[in-house]
Write an enzyme that holds these catalytic residues in place. Structure first.
Site, PDB file in Angstrom:
ATOM      1  N   TYR A  86      24.947  -9.099   1.501  1.00 39.52           N
ATOM      2  CA  TYR A  86      23.786  -9.450   2.345  1.00 39.52           C
ATOM      3  C   TYR A  86      23.831  -8.647   3.650  1.00 39.52           C
ATOM      4  O   TYR A  86      22.825  -8.116   4.111  1.00 39.52           O
ATOM      5  CB  TYR A  86      23.811 -10.949   2.653  1.00 39.52           C
ATOM      6  CG  TYR A  86      22.596 -11.431   3.415  1.00 39.52           C
ATOM      7  CD1 TYR A  86      21.488 -11.927   2.737  1.00 39.52           C
ATOM      8  CD2 TYR A  86      22.566 -11.387   4.811  1.00 39.52           C
ATOM      9  CE1 TYR A  86      20.359 -12.365   3.427  1.00 39.52           C
ATOM     10  CE2 TYR A  86      21.444 -11.821   5.508  1.00 39.52           C
ATOM     11  CZ  TYR A  86      20.353 -12.308   4.807  1.00 39.52           C
ATOM     12  OH  TYR A  86      19.247 -12.735   5.489  1.00 39.52           O
ATOM     13  N   PHE A 138      -5.214   5.065   8.358  1.00 41.47           N
ATOM     14  CA  PHE A 138      -4.991   4.609   6.993  1.00 41.47           C
ATOM     15  C   PHE A 138      -5.367   3.130   6.976  1.00 41.47           C
ATOM     16  O   PHE A 138      -5.260   2.445   8.001  1.00 41.47           O
ATOM     17  CB  PHE A 138      -3.545   4.849   6.534  1.00 41.47           C
ATOM     18  CG  PHE A 138      -3.354   4.422   5.108  1.00 41.47           C
ATOM     19  CD1 PHE A 138      -3.963   5.145   4.094  1.00 41.47           C
ATOM     20  CD2 PHE A 138      -2.651   3.282   4.774  1.00 41.47           C
ATOM     21  CE1 PHE A 138      -3.864   4.727   2.767  1.00 41.47           C
ATOM     22  CE2 PHE A 138      -2.545   2.863   3.454  1.00 41.47           C
ATOM     23  CZ  PHE A 138      -3.151   3.585   2.447  1.00 41.47           C
ATOM     24  N   THR A 139      -5.810   2.618   5.821  1.00 38.07           N
ATOM     25  CA  THR A 139      -6.375   1.255   5.759  1.00 38.07           C
ATOM     26  C   THR A 139      -5.450   0.195   6.364  1.00 38.07           C
ATOM     27  O   THR A 139      -5.853  -0.549   7.267  1.00 38.07           O
ATOM     28  CB  THR A 139      -6.685   0.866   4.291  1.00 38.07           C
ATOM     29  OG1 THR A 139      -5.527   1.127   3.507  1.00 38.07           O
ATOM     30  CG2 THR A 139      -7.857   1.640   3.738  1.00 38.07           C
ATOM     31  N   ASP A 229       3.729   9.016  11.128  1.00 40.36           N
ATOM     32  CA  ASP A 229       3.799   8.368   9.813  1.00 40.36           C
ATOM     33  C   ASP A 229       4.247   9.455   8.841  1.00 40.36           C
ATOM     34  O   ASP A 229       3.497  10.394   8.554  1.00 40.36           O
ATOM     35  CB  ASP A 229       2.417   7.814   9.455  1.00 40.36           C
ATOM     36  CG  ASP A 229       2.389   7.181   8.055  1.00 40.36           C
ATOM     37  OD1 ASP A 229       3.340   7.390   7.279  1.00 40.36           O
ATOM     38  OD2 ASP A 229       1.388   6.496   7.747  1.00 40.36           O
ATOM     39  N   LYS A 272       6.419   6.435  -1.375  1.00 36.47           N
ATOM     40  CA  LYS A 272       5.889   7.798  -1.509  1.00 36.47           C
ATOM     41  C   LYS A 272       6.993   8.816  -1.287  1.00 36.47           C
ATOM     42  O   LYS A 272       7.409   9.514  -2.191  1.00 36.47           O
ATOM     43  CB  LYS A 272       4.770   8.024  -0.495  1.00 36.47           C
ATOM     44  CG  LYS A 272       3.615   7.105  -0.743  1.00 36.47           C
ATOM     45  CD  LYS A 272       2.396   7.470   0.034  1.00 36.47           C
ATOM     46  CE  LYS A 272       1.256   6.554  -0.334  1.00 36.47           C
ATOM     47  NZ  LYS A 272       0.065   7.252  -0.777  1.00 36.47           N
ATOM     48  N   ARG A 395     -12.204   5.691  -2.385  1.00 38.19           N
ATOM     49  CA  ARG A 395     -11.873   5.844  -0.964  1.00 38.19           C
ATOM     50  C   ARG A 395     -13.180   6.168  -0.241  1.00 38.19           C
ATOM     51  O   ARG A 395     -13.424   7.277   0.176  1.00 38.19           O
ATOM     52  CB  ARG A 395     -10.836   6.955  -0.738  1.00 38.19           C
ATOM     53  CG  ARG A 395      -9.484   6.677  -1.354  1.00 38.19           C
ATOM     54  CD  ARG A 395      -8.526   5.832  -0.506  1.00 38.19           C
ATOM     55  NE  ARG A 395      -8.739   4.402  -0.529  1.00 38.19           N
ATOM     56  CZ  ARG A 395      -7.799   3.495  -0.227  1.00 38.19           C
ATOM     57  NH1 ARG A 395      -6.588   3.863   0.109  1.00 38.19           N
ATOM     58  NH2 ARG A 395      -8.062   2.216  -0.237  1.00 38.19           N
ATOM     59  N   PHE A 461     -11.444  -3.927  -0.827  1.00 34.68           N
ATOM     60  CA  PHE A 461     -11.302  -3.001  -1.958  1.00 34.68           C
ATOM     61  C   PHE A 461     -10.192  -3.401  -2.919  1.00 34.68           C
ATOM     62  O   PHE A 461     -10.207  -3.036  -4.080  1.00 34.68           O
ATOM     63  CB  PHE A 461     -11.056  -1.565  -1.457  1.00 34.68           C
ATOM     64  CG  PHE A 461      -9.810  -1.401  -0.629  1.00 34.68           C
ATOM     65  CD1 PHE A 461      -9.851  -1.551   0.742  1.00 34.68           C
ATOM     66  CD2 PHE A 461      -8.599  -1.099  -1.232  1.00 34.68           C
ATOM     67  CE1 PHE A 461      -8.709  -1.418   1.497  1.00 34.68           C
ATOM     68  CE2 PHE A 461      -7.448  -0.947  -0.492  1.00 34.68           C
ATOM     69  CZ  PHE A 461      -7.499  -1.115   0.895  1.00 34.68           C
TER      70      PHE A 461
HETATM   71  N1  F0G Z   1       0.846   5.303   5.509  1.00 34.36           N
HETATM   72  C1  F0G Z   1       0.299   6.115   4.605  1.00 34.36           C
HETATM   73  C2  F0G Z   1      -0.063   7.513   4.969  1.00 34.36           C
HETATM   74  C3  F0G Z   1       0.060   5.643   3.309  1.00 34.36           C
HETATM   75  O1  F0G Z   1      -0.501   6.454   2.422  1.00 34.36           O
HETATM   76  C4  F0G Z   1       0.420   4.313   2.976  1.00 34.36           C
HETATM   77  C5  F0G Z   1       0.176   3.771   1.650  1.00 34.36           C
HETATM   78  C6  F0G Z   1       1.012   3.511   3.963  1.00 34.36           C
HETATM   79  C7  F0G Z   1       1.212   4.042   5.218  1.00 34.36           C
HETATM   80  C8  F0G Z   1       1.423   2.094   3.672  1.00 34.36           C
HETATM   81  O2  F0G Z   1       2.565   2.104   2.890  1.00 34.36           O
HETATM   82  O3  F0G Z   1       1.863   1.084   0.698  1.00 34.36           O
HETATM   83  O4  F0G Z   1       4.281   1.251   1.342  1.00 34.36           O
HETATM   84  O5  F0G Z   1       2.786  -0.343   2.488  1.00 34.36           O
HETATM   85  N2  F0G Z   1      -0.573   4.306   0.810  1.00 34.36           N
HETATM   86  C9  F0G Z   1      -0.803   3.830  -0.551  1.00 34.36           C
HETATM   87  C10 F0G Z   1      -1.832   4.691  -1.229  1.00 34.36           C
HETATM   88  C11 F0G Z   1      -1.111   2.386  -0.637  1.00 34.36           C
HETATM   89  O6  F0G Z   1      -2.161   4.372  -2.376  1.00 34.36           O
HETATM   90  O7  F0G Z   1      -2.288   5.686  -0.677  1.00 34.36           O
HETATM   91  P1  F0G Z   1       2.881   0.952   1.800  1.00 34.36           P
END
Ligand code: F0G
Length: 488
Positions: A86, A138-139, A229, A272, A395, A461
């Site tokens: 842990y 980013f969303t 990021d 990623k 998108r 979405f």
């Molecule tokens: N920043 C970027 C540039 C991303 O593309 C994503 C996620 C995140 C942050 C958030 O990371 O998913 O690990 O919580 N992108 C995914 C996509 C969801 O499908 O483009 P996460």
């Protein structure tokens, strides 16, 4: 592992520019290609939302490159030697070592995925009355910043939203706009500046080292923190190496260390960058680290695992180091370029130049007869699934929000993203995608719009449900049968 920094690429005798896999496939997963009538049934069942399709109904899953990348043999092997204590796990120590080698950062906070890092960063540094300027949102990033009461200001260049362009760094920030935001808000109200590598929502487009250097100088002059990021850093590194003057002979590691030297802190989605799951926040600044540290045990898990399984931590350490290998980071962008160039040469509207992450179809230009209020990118995503079994991601305006009057905030661009999970698809699968997109383009007049059936108030979405306006799906299926006979 790349040592010299010199580009090592394979040229074909024929002169043809063909991407080449620098790995062999040793574990495979069976795919299923349904008949078009079954695909139609599946998309109705999913409420015309590709997020809600079941993978058993999908042929090529191009929804995302998140958590869907192929691991290397060394990553899989590393998972079997994990230390699952842990606290104080040896797996964590390995990861901290990899963070130092790859990013040259001393302090590391593990989190369960990228958005968890965004949560902790926004909670620590955003508050009402502050602004976060960024190349593009980013969303999940935007949602977290706004939830903490702060405002997002996008300061992209004029090139960023042009679909057809040969500008190599569409992810750059507009320096004049940045200066203006700082002047208008006051430097003390800028929570931090956020630079997103491989800018996701404008087509996986990179920024240049020169632009990063300039932004960093402005941030320093105003005593503003610069956050990067690095979720899509692999492809941004690749593009700096092949497109930016002065970097073609530099080892990937040196390019990355130079990038990091301009930042105050950074975060990544391990789903990623390292072909695993999980994520983390990195910095060399002890004060910045301390401002965030105590949220990690509260929201994620103890400081030496942060919500990740230790097996993922082991695989992440190896995956991050493999990021320094040019063969690893060049795979995805060369395959994307193959599809983008093939479609572009046929006059099919795709984002150019080819970026990282995926091939992005411009739905606004593909089906201009479908108004933005009827969600062309969502309609094209559904139509492509019906035509091919390929699952892409909307998108566009569905990924946007409503304003205070309840009207859709129309997206800047209506994109259908076809993501390329790293080292997953073969060239013949990409050629299949090219073929079916061509067929859909030739029959684009048949595609109609969508309307809501069930619309969630936040991040609609993901789980919202829609339906087609009229009977355009039936017409598409009938035309497919006419052209392809009994074929899948
Ligand atoms: N920043 C970027 C540039 C991303 O593309 C994503 C996620 C995140 C942050 C958030 O990371 O998913 O690990 O919580 N992108 C995914 C996509 C969801 O499908 O483009 P996460």
């Amino acid at each position: 592992m790349e040592n010299s920094g010199k580009l090592k690429t394979v040229k074909f005798y024929s002169g043809e520019v063909t991407p080449l896999e620098m790995h062999k496939v040793r574990v495979v997963q069976k795919l299923n290609l349904l008949r078009i009538e079954e695909r139609k049934e599946a998309i109705y069942g999913a409420g015309f939302n590709t997020f809600l399709l079941m993978n058993k109904d999908v042929f090529l899953d191009m929804l995302t490159d998140s958590g869907t990348n192929a691991m290397s043999d060394n990553q899989v092997a590393a998972m079997s030697v994990a230390d699952d204590s842990y606290a104080g796990s040896a797996s964590y120590t390995k990861l901290v070592g990899a963070i130092k080698e790859v990013f040259n950062q001393d302090y590391f906070l593990p989190v369960h995925q990228g958005r968890a890092a965004e949560h902790i960063i926004s909670k620590s540094f955003c508050r009402p009355g502050t602004v976060v300027p960024m190349n593009y949102h980013f969303t999940t990033t935007k949602a977290h910043i706004e939830m903490a009461g702060s405002t997002v200001e996008e300061i992209y260049t004029d090139e960023a939203l042009k679909t057809k362009s040969d500008f190599p760094f569409k992810g750059n920030m507009d320096i004049n706009k940045l200066n203006k935001v700082i002047e208008e808000w006051g430097a003390e109200n800028v929570a931090y500046i956020r630079f997103e590598a491989g800018t996701n929502l404008i087509g996986g487009q990179p920024f240049s080292m020169a632009n990063l250097r300039e932004v960093s100088a402005i941030a320093k002059a105003h005593n503003i923190m610069l956050l990067m990021d690095t979720s899509l850093i692999n492809e941004n590194l690749y593009f700096i190496k092949i497109r930016e003057e002065g970097y073609s002979d530099m080892p990937i590691k040196d390019i990355l260390h130079e990038m990091m030297s301009y930042t105050d802190f950074s975060y990544f989605s391990g789903r990623k960058v390292s072909c695993t799951r999980g994520g983390g926040i990195c910095t060399n600044n002890h004060d910045i680290y301390m401002k965030m540290r105590d949220w990690v045990p509260l929201f994620e898990g103890f400081l030496t695992y942060g919500g990740m399984s230790v097996r993922e931590i082991e695989a992440m350490a190896v995956g991050l180091i493999e990021t320094l290998d040019f063969n690893v980071i060049s795979h995805s962008p060369t395959f994307i370029k193959y599809l983008v160039d093939a479609l572009d040469s046929k006059g099919i509207p795709v984002i150019t130049p080819a970026g990282g992450l995926g091939c992005h179809l411009d739905a606004g230009l593909f089906i201009p007869h479908v108004p933005q209020t009827q969600y062309p990118a969502g309609a094209l995503a559904a139509a492509l699934f019906v035509a091919s079994g390929i699952r892409g991601m909307e998108r566009g305006t569905i990924s946007s929000v409503r304003d205070e009057n309840g009207d859709d905030v129309l997206a800047d661009v209506e994109l259908l993203r076809l993501a390329f999970p790293r080292r997953v698809f073969t060239l013949s699968q990409i050629k299949y995608a090219e073929d079916r997109i061509q067929w859909l383009f030739d029959n684009r007049h048949l595609i109609g719009g969508l309307e809501w059936v069930e619309e969630p108030p936040v991040l609609r979405f993901f789980v919202g449900k829609l339906q087609p306006i009229g009977d355009w799906v039936d017409k598409l299926v009938a035309k497919f049968r006419q052209d392809f006979g009994d074929s899948l």
